[in-house]
Design a protein around this motif. Sequence first.
Motif, short mmCIF file in Angstrom:
data_model
loop_
_atom_site.label_atom_id
_atom_site.label_comp_id
_atom_site.label_asym_id
_atom_site.label_seq_id
_atom_site.Cartn_x
_atom_site.Cartn_y
_atom_site.Cartn_z
N GLU A 109 0.86 -1.17 0.00
CA GLU A 109 0.00 0.00 0.00
C GLU A 109 0.90 1.22 0.00
O GLU A 109 1.65 1.45 0.94
N ASP A 110 0.84 1.99 -1.06
CA ASP A 110 1.81 3.06 -1.28
C ASP A 110 1.43 4.32 -0.53
O ASP A 110 0.95 5.29 -1.10
N HIS A 111 1.68 4.31 0.80
CA HIS A 111 1.40 5.50 1.60
C HIS A 111 2.49 6.56 1.44
O HIS A 111 2.28 7.73 1.71
#
Length: 242
Positions: free
Chosen positions: A163-165
């Motif tokens: 998940e590309d936070h």
Amino acid sequence: MSIAVAVVDASTPGNVGTIARAMKNFGLSELLLVDPPELDEDGEAYGFAGQAREDVLPNAREVSFDELVERYHTVGTTAITNDDERRHVRYPFRTPRELADSLEGVEADTCVVFGRERVGLHNSELERMDEVCTIPASADYPVLNLGQAATIVLYELRTLTVEDHQHPTEIDRAPQSDVVGLHEQWASFVETAGIVEERRQQTRRMFRRLMGRAHPTTREVSTLRGILRRAENRIEHPDRYD
């Protein structure tokens, strides 16, 4: 879908550690080892693993090759070959990016399988794989180090595993009222800078197109306005800046 990583018959513990580290980087945790070398906790495998020494590497499982092909949808990795539709051991193949796209939405548990440092996976092993993945490289030297190859493949699979936070895709664009204020500041600067009147409209239009493509943030708009305001002041009152 879960994605596991398998390393077959690695001879160098350091490469196993490097692969474990890449797995940790890109959100994978299940490491499977076929005929592995000795992985001493004080040796290079743990030394190369970074934070993966805390979970990925100690939880690695030793399995047989048969277990891989019976339990998982398998993707064998290999150097680019000259195979075509007439030879089907290493063809058809996908690049790592194409592999990530093809696995999007697939429910089957998948295992990406890496082979030996010197010779990779044997043809007899690739024949039992469901898919083949290759990394496009220079024809002058297409063979990659095992750890490097794994890092490249797992990086491309990050779209399925991370998940590309850290890299938000939404742009925090400045309110339109702030952008309008920037355009007004630019118009004022153009006039102060002495741009001839017949060129001012063209210059303002060019700036508007530029800002339209850029989608500036509030901070960027504020910074640009401050620079333009200061430049105008220097033009109008040069004696203050001597």
